[in-house]
Design a protein around this motif. Structure first.
Motif, mmCIF file in Angstrom:
data_model
loop_
_atom_site.group_PDB
_atom_site.id
_atom_site.type_symbol
_atom_site.label_atom_id
_atom_site.label_comp_id
_atom_site.label_asym_id
_atom_site.label_seq_id
_atom_site.Cartn_x
_atom_site.Cartn_y
_atom_site.Cartn_z
ATOM 1 N N ASN A 119 -5.078 0.903 -4.554
ATOM 2 C CA ASN A 119 -4.904 -0.051 -3.468
ATOM 3 C C ASN A 119 -3.459 -0.184 -2.985
ATOM 4 O O ASN A 119 -3.229 -0.329 -1.787
ATOM 5 C CB ASN A 119 -5.407 -1.433 -3.913
ATOM 6 C CG ASN A 119 -6.898 -1.445 -4.165
ATOM 7 O OD1 ASN A 119 -7.698 -1.227 -3.280
ATOM 8 N ND2 ASN A 119 -7.277 -1.683 -5.425
ATOM 9 N N SER A 147 -6.995 -7.360 2.374
ATOM 10 C CA SER A 147 -8.180 -8.150 2.039
ATOM 11 C C SER A 147 -7.789 -9.619 2.107
ATOM 12 O O SER A 147 -6.602 -9.958 1.961
ATOM 13 C CB SER A 147 -8.661 -7.810 0.616
ATOM 14 O OG SER A 147 -9.620 -8.743 0.157
ATOM 15 N N THR A 148 -8.758 -10.477 2.302
ATOM 16 C CA THR A 148 -8.467 -11.903 2.134
ATOM 17 C C THR A 148 -8.025 -12.195 0.700
ATOM 18 O O THR A 148 -7.351 -13.196 0.455
ATOM 19 C CB THR A 148 -9.694 -12.760 2.487
ATOM 20 O OG1 THR A 148 -10.852 -12.245 1.809
ATOM 21 C CG2 THR A 148 -9.953 -12.774 3.986
ATOM 22 N N TYR A 160 -6.980 -6.813 -8.617
ATOM 23 C CA TYR A 160 -7.254 -6.442 -7.228
ATOM 24 C C TYR A 160 -6.447 -7.320 -6.271
ATOM 25 O O TYR A 160 -5.818 -6.833 -5.329
ATOM 26 C CB TYR A 160 -8.747 -6.573 -6.957
ATOM 27 C CG TYR A 160 -9.166 -6.310 -5.532
ATOM 28 C CD1 TYR A 160 -9.214 -5.011 -5.027
ATOM 29 C CD2 TYR A 160 -9.532 -7.369 -4.691
ATOM 30 C CE1 TYR A 160 -9.614 -4.768 -3.717
ATOM 31 C CE2 TYR A 160 -9.925 -7.129 -3.385
ATOM 32 C CZ TYR A 160 -9.966 -5.830 -2.904
ATOM 33 O OH TYR A 160 -10.363 -5.597 -1.608
ATOM 34 N N LYS A 164 -3.555 -6.258 -3.512
ATOM 35 C CA LYS A 164 -3.670 -6.537 -2.085
ATOM 36 C C LYS A 164 -2.552 -7.464 -1.597
ATOM 37 O O LYS A 164 -2.087 -7.336 -0.458
ATOM 38 C CB LYS A 164 -5.046 -7.123 -1.770
ATOM 39 C CG LYS A 164 -6.194 -6.140 -1.960
ATOM 40 C CD LYS A 164 -6.051 -4.903 -1.071
ATOM 41 C CE LYS A 164 -7.296 -4.024 -1.115
ATOM 42 N NZ LYS A 164 -7.148 -2.828 -0.238
ATOM 43 N N CYS A 189 -7.085 -7.789 7.111
ATOM 44 C CA CYS A 189 -7.564 -8.408 5.876
ATOM 45 C C CYS A 189 -9.019 -8.858 6.033
ATOM 46 O O CYS A 189 -9.287 -9.992 6.459
ATOM 47 C CB CYS A 189 -6.691 -9.605 5.517
ATOM 48 S SG CYS A 189 -4.936 -9.207 5.354
ATOM 49 N N THR A 193 -17.228 -7.947 3.179
ATOM 50 C CA THR A 193 -17.760 -7.053 4.200
ATOM 51 C C THR A 193 -18.965 -6.313 3.651
ATOM 52 O O THR A 193 -18.986 -5.908 2.480
ATOM 53 C CB THR A 193 -16.675 -6.052 4.651
ATOM 54 O OG1 THR A 193 -15.505 -6.794 5.054
ATOM 55 C CG2 THR A 193 -17.143 -5.205 5.809
ATOM 56 N N SER A 256 -6.447 -11.620 9.615
ATOM 57 C CA SER A 256 -7.614 -11.959 8.809
ATOM 58 C C SER A 256 -8.884 -11.804 9.634
ATOM 59 O O SER A 256 -9.037 -12.464 10.673
ATOM 60 C CB SER A 256 -7.491 -13.391 8.286
ATOM 61 O OG SER A 256 -8.527 -13.665 7.369
ATOM 62 N N SER A 258 -12.283 -12.664 8.964
ATOM 63 C CA SER A 258 -13.002 -13.353 7.887
ATOM 64 C C SER A 258 -13.802 -14.556 8.353
ATOM 65 O O SER A 258 -14.167 -15.393 7.528
ATOM 66 C CB SER A 258 -11.987 -13.808 6.828
ATOM 67 O OG SER A 258 -11.061 -14.732 7.391
#
Length: 263
Positions: A119, A147-148, A160, A164, A189, A193, A256, A258
């Motif tokens: 990542n 990512s959020t 993770y 990120k 982000c 998903t 974002s 999201s």
């Protein structure tokens, strides 16, 4: 008071007539959707990933002359060899990623390094391979799929989320470094998903808690104020916009996607 001399700054080059885009992790999910959107925008594509069959399937679905390059982005020498064999890169989308969950006490050194390697370090390797060429050309777009989890964090994914968060910090610093050259660097982000990664997260919740798959999916969807999962095409549309001339002044941002989960 001394005033800035606008003429002292070399002009940014116009968008190349033919734009070559490299998308990592392009074999499925968000990466395949990004490839489709950039292909529809008229870009020449190189699809990069670890699984040739998945890359070929995406390339065949797009049609036309689409390059495929098999490479592990966490392997620095492999990345250097791969990008050295490609034409100049005008757009780089760092999408390759991996997500695994574990409590901190069960987060092994191997898991930690794996999350950072794919990542974060992979994003660094690929960006380093193209950034100087973009700077010299005075035009380029780098979009990092974060990512959020890089904006707010979640329980049981410390490795993770750390990776990120690192991607977003890397994005902001590099955006400032390259801003005078007309190269933009942004992060997109996504929230949860609807991809194979989500399926794996659901399966992990089911195994850990004994909840049904339906309940696990509902729990994750509820994190989105719109009460749904993001689609790969929604993420890809954001990426495609950041690659347009209309987004030339957008840099260093963490966008974002999201449904309002992160504001």
């Amino acid at each position: 008071m001394r005033t800035a001399d606008a003429s002292a700054t070399p002009p940014v080059s116009p968008r190349p007539e033919t734009v070559h885009a490299v998308i990592t992790g392009a074999g499925r999910g968000i990466g395949a959707a990004i490839a489709r959107h950039l292909h529809e925008a008229g870009m020449q594509l190189t699809l990069l990933g670890r699984t040739e069959s998945a890359l070929r399937q995406t390339a065949d679905a797009l049609g036309g002359a689409v390059r495929v390059a098999v490479c592990d982005v966490a392997d620095s020498p492999a990345v250097e060899r791969t990008f050295a064999a490609l034409p100049p890169v005008h757009v780089l989308v760092n999408n390759a990623g991996q997500a695994e969950s574990a409590t901190l006490s069960r987060t092994t050194d191997e898991l930690w390094q794996r999350m950072l390697g794919v990542n974060l370090t992979g994003t660094f390797h690929c960006t380093r391979a193209v950034a100087e060429g973009m700077r010299r050309a005075r035009w380029g777009r780098i979009v990092n799929i974060a990512s959020t989890a890089g904006q707010r964090g979640y329980p049981y994914v410390a490795a993770y989320a750390a990776a990120k968060h690192g991607v977003i910090g890397f994005t902001r610093s590099l955006a400032l470094e390259l801003a005078p050259s007309g190269v933009t660097v942004n992060a997109v982000c996504p929230g949860f998903t609807d991809t194979a990664l989500l399926d794996a997260s659901v399966a992990n919740i089911v195994a850990r808690t004994g909840r049904s798959e339906e309940a696990a999916r509902a729990e994750l969807a509820a994190l989105n104020p719109q009460r749904r999962f993001i689609t790969p095409d929604e993420v890809a549309a954001a990426v495609a916009w950041l690659c347009t001339d209309g987004a030339a002044s957008i840099t260093g941002q963490a966008l974002s996607v999201s449904g309002g989960e992160v504001m």
